[in-house]
Design a protein around this motif. Structure first.
Motif, PDB file in Angstrom:
ATOM      1  N   ALA A  25      42.255  38.991  50.014  1.00  0.00           N
ATOM      2  CA  ALA A  25      42.848  38.429  51.235  1.00  0.00           C
ATOM      3  C   ALA A  25      43.608  37.132  50.952  1.00  0.00           C
ATOM      4  N   LEU A  26      43.047  36.266  50.090  1.00  0.00           N
ATOM      5  CA  LEU A  26      43.648  34.933  49.912  1.00  0.00           C
ATOM      6  C   LEU A  26      45.044  35.013  49.262  1.00  0.00           C
ATOM      7  N   PRO A  27      45.193  35.698  48.098  1.00  0.00           N
ATOM      8  CA  PRO A  27      46.553  35.796  47.549  1.00  0.00           C
ATOM      9  C   PRO A  27      47.505  36.594  48.434  1.00  0.00           C
ATOM     10  N   ILE A  28      46.976  37.588  49.158  1.00  0.00           N
ATOM     11  CA  ILE A  28      47.853  38.378  50.036  1.00  0.00           C
ATOM     12  C   ILE A  28      48.388  37.508  51.184  1.00  0.00           C
ATOM     13  N   VAL A  94      46.118  27.690  44.955  1.00  0.00           N
ATOM     14  CA  VAL A  94      47.206  27.605  43.976  1.00  0.00           C
ATOM     15  C   VAL A  94      48.146  28.811  44.084  1.00  0.00           C
ATOM     16  N   CYS A  95      47.693  29.838  44.789  1.00  0.00           N
ATOM     17  CA  CYS A  95      48.510  31.052  44.971  1.00  0.00           C
ATOM     18  C   CYS A  95      49.764  30.824  45.807  1.00  0.00           C
ATOM     19  N   VAL A  96      49.865  29.704  46.517  1.00  0.00           N
ATOM     20  CA  VAL A  96      51.099  29.492  47.290  1.00  0.00           C
ATOM     21  C   VAL A  96      52.234  29.016  46.381  1.00  0.00           C
ATOM     22  N   LEU A  97      51.884  28.618  45.144  1.00  0.00           N
ATOM     23  CA  LEU A  97      52.894  28.070  44.232  1.00  0.00           C
ATOM     24  C   LEU A  97      54.009  29.082  43.928  1.00  0.00           C
ATOM     25  N   GLY A  98      53.632  30.270  43.476  1.00  0.00           N
ATOM     26  CA  GLY A  98      54.626  31.294  43.112  1.00  0.00           C
ATOM     27  C   GLY A  98      55.513  31.683  44.292  1.00  0.00           C
ATOM     28  N   PRO A  99      54.922  32.035  45.451  1.00  0.00           N
ATOM     29  CA  PRO A  99      55.749  32.420  46.592  1.00  0.00           C
ATOM     30  C   PRO A  99      56.679  31.291  47.072  1.00  0.00           C
ATOM     31  N   LEU A 166      44.505  35.030  38.975  1.00  0.00           N
ATOM     32  CA  LEU A 166      45.441  34.331  39.864  1.00  0.00           C
ATOM     33  C   LEU A 166      46.746  33.939  39.155  1.00  0.00           C
ATOM     34  N   ALA A 167      46.717  33.763  37.806  1.00  0.00           N
ATOM     35  CA  ALA A 167      47.979  33.498  37.093  1.00  0.00           C
ATOM     36  C   ALA A 167      48.846  34.755  37.157  1.00  0.00           C
ATOM     37  N   THR A 168      48.207  35.923  37.044  1.00  0.00           N
ATOM     38  CA  THR A 168      48.958  37.183  37.193  1.00  0.00           C
ATOM     39  C   THR A 168      49.537  37.261  38.605  1.00  0.00           C
ATOM     40  N   ALA A 169      48.725  36.876  39.593  1.00  0.00           N
ATOM     41  CA  ALA A 169      49.178  36.930  40.991  1.00  0.00           C
ATOM     42  C   ALA A 169      50.390  36.021  41.196  1.00  0.00           C
ATOM     43  N   ASN A 186      49.283  41.664  29.158  1.00  0.00           N
ATOM     44  CA  ASN A 186      47.932  41.153  29.381  1.00  0.00           C
ATOM     45  C   ASN A 186      47.743  40.722  30.839  1.00  0.00           C
ATOM     46  N   ALA A 187      48.356  41.496  31.728  1.00  0.00           N
ATOM     47  CA  ALA A 187      48.194  41.236  33.165  1.00  0.00           C
ATOM     48  C   ALA A 187      46.757  41.579  33.561  1.00  0.00           C
ATOM     49  N   ALA A 188      46.229  40.880  34.570  1.00  0.00           N
ATOM     50  CA  ALA A 188      44.910  41.215  35.099  1.00  0.00           C
ATOM     51  C   ALA A 188      44.980  42.596  35.754  1.00  0.00           C
TER      52      ALA A 188
END
Ligand code: EPU
Length: 421
Positions: A25-28, A94-99, A166-169, A186-188
């Protein structure tokens, strides 16, 4: 702050409804920043961490409506700064960084916090985003990421302890809007990473290989709104499997899926637990007259035995008829529960990342406390079977990751209640 009081010794029997996965839920939720359209997310667990992510999205001036287990996230995000007071309480922020980087070309995100389970670097997150063409600086405890244009790249995302969820995310989310193709090696392969990839695909992203270590993402110009239901929580499922096992009980875990839990099921069966999958869930039963058999466990990235189930499994093995060994290969210092389980009468010797557990006949109730979500769950499990009363203090972390843990356990016969400290 609340504490949980448990009177142990009751066999659990009945049905437990399994909620949606926190770690999906959190990364989504963060991924919904990648579109200006509306995303409707169902089967969202009602947890403190979800509330924290809602606050972060609102701090970015995105509109979030919460109706029980459904989130409606809409509107362009206007701000790009995820502040310290929110991010410091939860690693997944930290997942908001990529988006943000992909959508706004600039992001300011505080260094993340979370459970105390040893060092949790973010070098792989930064490596992934840098390889996509961003420039990263660290200033006053914030990650400042900037790009003129993200470009697809070949990225090896393995670290000292293997792949990173989460780095993969973060890298996958940023790559969806990059120009060209990205290959993550080496993706999760965790089910939560796959759930995120499926969410992104339903928004129009072009992703292949998302349950394998080689993920391929072809960037698109724009993502659109979508509707998605979060997968059942495999760690919550595993925790209730152990609640049934440790109390010699008989639980039916409604909505649970065994597909994501083979390593845990395999070890539980070895310990003498009976597990059967049905169409609408999973039945877990252990004969209280037969001793728990000891075993050896090594935590590994998926599909290996999950680190998020290590502490709970240790509680069961404390009562096994013999010696068990647990080796922690993801977070070698994630053993905060050992000192607390020892207060309850467990015999555990820690040698580096190896815990050697000599089973005892009984655990005794005690005052215990843990500053890690899964360690706290392990103490609740131990309390369910311990003689007399156990008080689990500082249950803040439990509320971050388990929806209504005390209520779900009471409904199946546990004597457990909440009191104010
Ligand atoms: N690591 C690095 N560099 C990085 C990132 C990670 O060296 O940049 C290391 C970590 O220190 C660790 C290993 O890689 O040794 C794996 O960590 P990972 O990045 O996969 O962990 P995470 O993505 O931060 C998620 C879960 C954790 C779970 C781990 C491992 C979420 C929100 N969190 O964290 O869940 O333990 O994967 O499966 O998805 C929990 O729910 O209680 C929890 C801690």
């Amino acid at each position: 702050m609340d504490k949980l009081v448990i009177e142990g010794g009751r066999r659990l029997k009945g049905v437990v409804n399994i909620s949606g996965a926190k770690n999906s839920a959190l990364p989504i939720m963060a991924a919904s920043l990648l579109t200006d359209d509306t995303c409707v997310i169902n089967n969202v667990p009602l947890l403190k961490d979800v509330d924290t992510m809602i606050k972060i999205l609102r701090a970015l001036e995105t509109k979030v409506e919460k109706k029980k287990g459904t989130l409606i996230i809409s509107g362009k995000c206007k701000k790009v700064k995820a502040p310290y007071d929110l991010v410091s309480t939860m690693r997944a922020s930290v997942c908001v960084l990529g988006p943000l980087l992909a959508k706004k070309k600039y992001a300011e995100v505080s260094f993340p916090g979370g459970c105390v389970i040893g060092p949790r670097p973010i070098d792989l997150h930064l490596k992934g985003l840098e390889r996509l063409g961003s420039e990263i600086k660290i200033k006053s405890g914030y990650i400042l990421a900037r790009t003129r244009k993200l470009k697809g790249a070949k990225i090896y995302l393995g670290g000292h302890f293997g792949s990173s969820v989460l780095a993969t995310a973060n890298t996958m989310m940023a790559a969806t809007l990059a120009e060209g193709t990205t290959i993550i090696e080496n993706a999760a392969c965790e089910p939560e990473t796959v759930d995120l990839a499926n969410f992104l695909i339903s928004m129009g992203a072009k992703i292949e290989g998302h349950s394998t270590p080689t993920m391929r993402i072809k960037g698109v110009k724009k993502l659109h709104g979508t509707r998605h239901a979060i997968v059942p929580d495999r760690v919550e499922t595993g925790t209730y499997m152990l609640a049934s096992a440790i109390t010699g009980g008989e639980l039916f875990l409604k909505n649970a899926k065994l597909a994501h839990l083979f390593a845990v099921v395999d070890k539980l069966r070895e310990c003498g637990v009976k597990i059967t999958e049905r169409e609408d869930g999973v039945a877990v039963k252990r004969n209280p007259k037969q001793a728990v058999k000891p075993t050896t466990i090594t935590t590994l990235p998926y599909p290996g035995f999950p680190t998020d189930m290590q502490a709970q499994m240790m509680s069961l093995l404390c009562l096994a008829d013999g010696i068990s060994v647990i080796t922690e290969k993801i977070y070698p210092e994630r053993f905060i529960h050992i000192s607390e389980l020892s207060r309850m009468g467990a015999h555990i010797l820690l040698e580096g990342p190896n815990a050697i557990i000599k089973g005892v006949k009984n655990l005794n109730g005690a005052d215990v406390m843990a500053s890690d979500l899964r360690a706290s769950a392990a103490l609740v499990l131990a309390g369910l079977v311990a003689k007399d009363k156990t008080e689990v203090h500082r249950i803040y972390h439990l509320d971050r990751g388990y929806e209504n843990l005390d209520k779900k356990l009471s409904r199946v016969g546990a004597r457990i209640w909440r009191e104010q400290e």
